[in-house]
Design an enzyme around this catalytic site. Structure first.
Site, PDB file in Angstrom:
ATOM      1  N   THR A   1       0.838  -1.204   0.000  1.00  0.00           N
ATOM      2  CA  THR A   1       0.000   0.000   0.000  1.00  0.00           C
ATOM      3  C   THR A   1       0.874   1.256   0.000  1.00  0.00           C
ATOM      4  O   THR A   1       0.671   2.171  -0.805  1.00  0.00           O
ATOM      5  CB  THR A   1      -0.950  -0.011   1.213  1.00  0.00           C
ATOM      6  OG1 THR A   1      -1.576  -1.288   1.283  1.00  0.00           O
ATOM      7  CG2 THR A   1      -2.003   1.076   1.093  1.00  0.00           C
TER       8      THR A   1
ATOM      9  N   LYS B   1       5.499   9.861  21.771  1.00  0.00           N
ATOM     10  CA  LYS B   1       5.508  10.691  22.991  1.00  0.00           C
ATOM     11  C   LYS B   1       4.096  10.895  23.523  1.00  0.00           C
ATOM     12  O   LYS B   1       3.891  11.650  24.461  1.00  0.00           O
ATOM     13  CB  LYS B   1       6.122  12.058  22.673  1.00  0.00           C
ATOM     14  CG  LYS B   1       7.512  12.007  22.077  1.00  0.00           C
ATOM     15  CD  LYS B   1       7.931  13.419  21.649  1.00  0.00           C
ATOM     16  CE  LYS B   1       8.991  13.363  20.565  1.00  0.00           C
ATOM     17  NZ  LYS B   1       9.098  14.617  19.828  1.00  0.00           N
TER      18      LYS B   1
ATOM     19  N   ARG C   1      -2.449   4.949   7.220  1.00  0.00           N
ATOM     20  CA  ARG C   1      -2.741   3.605   7.760  1.00  0.00           C
ATOM     21  C   ARG C   1      -2.698   3.712   9.275  1.00  0.00           C
ATOM     22  O   ARG C   1      -1.710   4.185   9.835  1.00  0.00           O
ATOM     23  CB  ARG C   1      -1.737   2.562   7.270  1.00  0.00           C
ATOM     24  CG  ARG C   1      -1.896   1.230   8.006  1.00  0.00           C
ATOM     25  CD  ARG C   1      -1.212   0.082   7.328  1.00  0.00           C
ATOM     26  NE  ARG C   1      -1.890  -0.294   6.088  1.00  0.00           N
ATOM     27  CZ  ARG C   1      -1.534  -1.329   5.337  1.00  0.00           C
ATOM     28  NH1 ARG C   1      -0.510  -2.080   5.692  1.00  0.00           N
ATOM     29  NH2 ARG C   1      -2.198  -1.612   4.236  1.00  0.00           N
TER      30      ARG C   1
HETATM   31  N1   CP Z   1      -2.419  -5.676   0.874  1.00  0.00           N
HETATM   32  C1   CP Z   1      -1.805  -4.818   1.721  1.00  0.00           C
HETATM   33  O1   CP Z   1      -2.427  -3.927   2.335  1.00  0.00           O
HETATM   34  O2   CP Z   1      -0.457  -5.022   1.830  1.00  0.00           O
HETATM   35  P1   CP Z   1       0.528  -4.169   2.736  1.00  0.00           P
HETATM   36  O3   CP Z   1       0.137  -4.429   4.179  1.00  0.00           O
HETATM   37  O4   CP Z   1       1.903  -4.665   2.400  1.00  0.00           O
HETATM   38  O5   CP Z   1       0.330  -2.716   2.406  1.00  0.00           O
END
Ligand code: CP
Length: 343
Positions: free
Chosen positions: A54, A83, A105
């Site tokens: 990703t 922190k 993420r």
């Molecule tokens: N499919 C996927 O989200 O892979 P990664 O965790 O490597 O980003």
């Protein structure tokens, strides 16, 4: 020019926007893109959990379109989250620097939505805990369309840790709302069945689905086997349950002998990373589509970045594609899909 705003969850998409994502991704895949389209634009990659595909496909997508990337790949350790800084504060600060998009993420469900509420800059959800992974689901759908020439009247088996897998959750939301004429087979250990919210959504759109704990009944009928790994990181508080799920998953491994039970024209998908749920001996079979699927992530993410940052005109890309009658062939050559009229 319309702009795609934040990408948070699968349910936010309408049919026209999905068609546009696919049409623009087709042009990216064909190499028909302006390598200066995002010149001067900045993408922040803010990753609180590990990623290979990703993060690197988003970063490559941005660079291919002439943009630039800043970010951190382990924000829980290398950002001020270590922190004690809250996500909301981090997002407010970063958005104040004026980037054009933040790809996030996060390790908890709802993280992308929280970020969206704190940010004037578009947020793209690159996976939020056990919540959703909408850009993965879009590339999954793009791959099915590429491989079959349609996303309709297919038997699609989702296999593995379905309660913790965010990719299968997003995929089900898309399938239910936009492609309800497929049949979904949910195959998982008893302890990690698909959660009720997704099943209620499948019911809402009258999708035919079944549940099973083994592959035997599914292998001969499935057009798509979408395999997933046991999400080890979601079992930190319960190692005994993790061991039980790993044991129960042994019978769901795709082996060369499982291949013999599958249709000749079926495909095997996996969002990756793979642990052991697909035997490496399967990789050379033309039905193994997971590396083609991963590559499609680049084209779909190029399309999404363009639609978020520069915008798009509904239907214009689709019309161009119909004129040029682009055709694609899978690497093995045994399946050819005309992409121009397929959504
Ligand atoms: N499919 C996927 O989200 O892979 P990664 O965790 O490597 O980003």
């Amino acid at each position: 020019m319309k702009k795609l705003k934040s990408v948070i969850r699968a349910q936010q998409f309408d049919e026209t926007t999905i068609k546009e994502v696919f049409a623009i991704a087709d042009t990216m895949r064909a190499g028909h893109f302006d390598s200066e389209a995002l010149r001067g634009k900045i993408m922040v990659a803010l990753f609180y959990e590990p990623s290979t595909r990703t993060r690197l496909s988003f970063e490559t997508a941005m660079l291919r379109l002439g943009g630039r990337v800043i970010g951190t790949e382990n924000a829980r350790e290398f950002s001020s989250a270590a922190k004690g800084e809250k996500l909301e504060d981090t997002i407010k600060v970063i958005s104040g620097y004026g980037p054009d998009v933040i790809v996030l993420r996060y390790h908890e469900e709802g993280g992308a939505e929280r970020a969206q509420h704190s940010s004037p800059v578009p947020i793209i959800n690159a996976g939020d805990g056990t919540g959703q992974h909408p850009t993965q689901a879009l590339l999954d759908l793009f791959t099915i369309r590429q491989e079959f020439g349609r996303i309709d009247n297919l038997d699609i088996a989702l296999v593995g840790d379905l309660s913790n897998g965010r990719t299968v959750r997003s995929l089900c939301y898309f399938l239910a709302k936009h492609y309800p004429n497929n049949r979904v087979h949910l195959v998982s250990p008893e302890q990690t069945k698909m959660r009720d919210d997704v099943k209620a959504y499948l019911d809402k759109y009258d999708v035919r689905y079944s549940e099973a704990n083994e592959l035997d009944s599914v292998l001969p009928v499935a057009d798509v086997i979408y395999q997933t790994r046991v999400q080890k990181e979601r079992f930190k508080d319960n190692p005994t349950l993790y061991q039980d799920v790993v044991r129960a998953s042994e019978k769901l491994i795709i082996t060369p002998s499982a291949l013999k039970q599958m249709k000749q024209q079926a495909i095997i998908m996996h969002p990756l990373p793979r642990v052991k749920e697909i035997d490496h001996a399967v990789d050379d079979d033309p039905r193994a589509a997971y590396f083609r699927q991963a590559q499609n992530g680049l084209y779909v993410r190029m399309a999404l970045l363009k639609m978020v940052i520069n915008g798009y005109q509904n239907g214009s890309t689709t019309a161009r594609l119909v004129t040029t009658k682009t055709k694609t062939a899978r690497a093995s050559g045994h399946r050819i899909a005309a992409v121009e009229n397929v959504h």
